[in-house]
Design a protein around this motif. Structure first.
Motif, PDB file in Angstrom:
ATOM      1  N   ILE A  33       0.837  -1.210   0.000  1.00  0.00           N
ATOM      2  CA  ILE A  33       0.000   0.000   0.000  1.00  0.00           C
ATOM      3  C   ILE A  33       0.865   1.250   0.000  1.00  0.00           C
ATOM      4  CG2 ILE A  33      -1.674   1.307   1.357  1.00  0.00           C
ATOM      5  CD1 ILE A  33      -2.865  -1.331   2.292  1.00  0.00           C
ATOM      6  N   LEU A  34       1.927   1.234   0.798  1.00  0.00           N
ATOM      7  CA  LEU A  34       2.845   2.375   0.834  1.00  0.00           C
ATOM      8  C   LEU A  34       3.517   2.589  -0.527  1.00  0.00           C
ATOM      9  CD1 LEU A  34       4.024   4.572   2.642  1.00  0.00           C
ATOM     10  CD2 LEU A  34       5.796   2.970   3.336  1.00  0.00           C
ATOM     11  N   ASP A  35       3.887   1.499  -1.186  1.00  0.00           N
ATOM     12  CA  ASP A  35       4.474   1.614  -2.528  1.00  0.00           C
ATOM     13  C   ASP A  35       3.491   2.248  -3.508  1.00  0.00           C
ATOM     14  OD1 ASP A  35       7.037   0.635  -2.097  1.00  0.00           O
ATOM     15  OD2 ASP A  35       6.426  -1.457  -2.348  1.00  0.00           O
ATOM     16  N   MET A  36       2.228   1.841  -3.423  1.00  0.00           N
ATOM     17  CA  MET A  36       1.221   2.386  -4.330  1.00  0.00           C
ATOM     18  C   MET A  36       0.996   3.870  -4.067  1.00  0.00           C
ATOM     19  SD  MET A  36      -1.493  -0.791  -4.238  1.00  0.00           S
ATOM     20  CE  MET A  36      -2.685   0.081  -5.237  1.00  0.00           C
ATOM     21  N   VAL A  37       0.989   4.267  -2.819  1.00  0.00           N
ATOM     22  CA  VAL A  37       0.798   5.680  -2.481  1.00  0.00           C
ATOM     23  C   VAL A  37       1.961   6.518  -2.999  1.00  0.00           C
ATOM     24  CG1 VAL A  37       0.655   7.328  -0.573  1.00  0.00           C
ATOM     25  CG2 VAL A  37      -0.647   5.196  -0.483  1.00  0.00           C
ATOM     26  N   ILE A  38       3.189   6.047  -2.776  1.00  0.00           N
ATOM     27  CA  ILE A  38       4.362   6.777  -3.249  1.00  0.00           C
ATOM     28  C   ILE A  38       4.367   6.871  -4.769  1.00  0.00           C
ATOM     29  CG2 ILE A  38       6.875   6.774  -3.339  1.00  0.00           C
ATOM     30  CD1 ILE A  38       5.786   7.543  -0.636  1.00  0.00           C
ATOM     31  N   SER A  39       4.018   5.774  -5.446  1.00  0.00           N
ATOM     32  CA  SER A  39       3.978   5.796  -6.911  1.00  0.00           C
ATOM     33  C   SER A  39       2.934   6.781  -7.432  1.00  0.00           C
ATOM     34  CB  SER A  39       3.682   4.384  -7.440  1.00  0.00           C
ATOM     35  OG  SER A  39       4.689   3.481  -7.054  1.00  0.00           O
ATOM     36  N   SER A  40       1.773   6.830  -6.768  1.00  0.00           N
ATOM     37  CA  SER A  40       0.716   7.760  -7.197  1.00  0.00           C
ATOM     38  C   SER A  40       1.154   9.207  -7.006  1.00  0.00           C
ATOM     39  CB  SER A  40      -0.561   7.485  -6.403  1.00  0.00           C
ATOM     40  OG  SER A  40      -1.014   6.167  -6.627  1.00  0.00           O
ATOM     41  N   ILE A  41       1.831   9.485  -5.900  1.00  0.00           N
ATOM     42  CA  ILE A  41       2.303  10.854  -5.648  1.00  0.00           C
ATOM     43  C   ILE A  41       3.352  11.271  -6.678  1.00  0.00           C
ATOM     44  CG2 ILE A  41       3.548  12.305  -3.998  1.00  0.00           C
ATOM     45  CD1 ILE A  41       2.226  10.738  -1.758  1.00  0.00           C
ATOM     46  N   LEU A  42       4.281  10.391  -6.973  1.00  0.00           N
ATOM     47  CA  LEU A  42       5.307  10.715  -7.962  1.00  0.00           C
ATOM     48  C   LEU A  42       4.705  10.900  -9.351  1.00  0.00           C
ATOM     49  CD1 LEU A  42       8.185   8.265  -6.890  1.00  0.00           C
ATOM     50  CD2 LEU A  42       8.036  10.729  -6.488  1.00  0.00           C
ATOM     51  N   LEU A  43       3.690  10.086  -9.684  1.00  0.00           N
ATOM     52  CA  LEU A  43       3.039  10.229 -10.980  1.00  0.00           C
ATOM     53  C   LEU A  43       2.276  11.546 -11.069  1.00  0.00           C
ATOM     54  CD1 LEU A  43       2.396   8.884 -13.699  1.00  0.00           C
ATOM     55  CD2 LEU A  43       0.402   7.821 -12.611  1.00  0.00           C
ATOM     56  N   ALA A  44       1.638  11.944  -9.963  1.00  0.00           N
ATOM     57  CA  ALA A  44       0.906  13.210  -9.958  1.00  0.00           C
ATOM     58  C   ALA A  44       1.840  14.410 -10.057  1.00  0.00           C
ATOM     59  CB  ALA A  44       0.062  13.309  -8.685  1.00  0.00           C
ATOM     60  N   MET A  45       3.040  14.272  -9.530  1.00  0.00           N
ATOM     61  CA  MET A  45       4.021  15.361  -9.589  1.00  0.00           C
ATOM     62  C   MET A  45       4.816  15.355 -10.888  1.00  0.00           C
ATOM     63  SD  MET A  45       5.416  15.204  -5.658  1.00  0.00           S
ATOM     64  CE  MET A  45       6.585  16.564  -5.929  1.00  0.00           C
TER      65      MET A  45
END
Length: 262
Positions: free
Chosen positions: A212-224
């Motif tokens: 879950i933490l990996d998915m959250v970090i990936s989503s944040i990096l993709l949004a940025m």
């Protein structure tokens, strides 16, 4: 001058040759005498015909040496070590640090936890089998039977009937009517399969929060818009922080010990 150097070289080479010839003559002459006086070492496990107890003692010593040589395999097959070391491996992979802690550290911790979990079983074996045998109150065969009983109780407690039935299907043996008819070797095999399944189940549960933490970090990096930055590199410090904040090692060790019902 060349003839002089050749004579000098031949004279130097003749000296070690003379020594070798002299040594050979000495060994040829004195060899039989030295061979007669040389000490010999022999190992004989045979006992007299009128001393059967010595034969029994020698067989017990050989059995003890065999058990010691198979001790690592014994630890891996009929103790809690398998489940613990596999769960630790899943934990390292889930956190993204496959080399930290080192394998030697995790193996040592797994051995200590195995000693703690197996302490009640080991104490019962010591009290019921080992000490009476050392005090010569029971025989060797009876000691083996009494030592096997607590171990079988532990194996039955953590072995699924479905995993045990797999080996009866493969070997086409007659199904046992009760636990006493189950061979110890068959029980150990079923215990190993059950431990592997339990360890993989625990490993899956360990992976969930880190995933879950990996998915959250990936989503944040993709949004940025940082698509070129590896998400695993950014997520690893946060995984370590999460593990430290929840006191992960104490939680992990406590859960593993409690999973054996000790």
């Amino acid at each position: 001058m060349l003839t002089k150097h050749a004579r000098t070289f031949s004279g130097q080479a003749a000296f070690p040759v003379c020594l070798l010839v002299l040594a050979g003559l000495v060994l040829f002459v004195a060899g039989p005498a030295l061979a007669q006086d040389a000490p010999t070492l022999s190992l004989n496990l045979a006992a007299g015909q009128n001393q059967p107890e010595r034969v029994s003692t020698l067989l017990e010593i050989l059995f003890a040496l065999t058990v010691l040589s198979l001790a690592p395999s014994f630890i891996l097959t009929v103790t809690s070590f398998t489940r613990i070391i596999i769960v630790f491996s899943f934990l390292r992979q889930a956190m993204g640090v496959p080399q930290v802690p080192p394998t030697q550290i995790l193996a040592s911790l797994a051995i200590f936890l195995t000693c703690v979990i197996m302490y009640p079983t080991g104490k019962q074996i010591n009290d019921d089998a080992l000490q009476p045998y050392l005090e010569e109150r029971i025989g060797f065969t009876e000691a083996l039977k009494k030592a096997e009983a607590p171990l079988r109780e532990f194996l039955f407690k953590h072995t699924r009937e479905k995993d045990l039935s797999v080996f009866y299907t493969v070997t086409k043996m007659e199904r046992p009517k009760d636990k006493a008819e189950v061979p110890t070797m068959m029980l150990a095999a079923g215990f190993m399969i059950s431990e592997l399944k339990t360890a993989f189940t625990i490993g899956f549960l360990i992976y969930i929060p880190f995933l879950i933490l990996d998915m959250v970090i990936s989503s944040i990096l993709l949004a940025m818009g940082m698509m070129m930055l590896p998400p695993a590199t950014i997520a690893m410090p946060f995984k370590l922080l999460l593990f430290v904040l929840v006191d992960g090692w104490a939680l992990m060790v406590g859960s593993l010990v409690n999973s054996f019902g000790t």
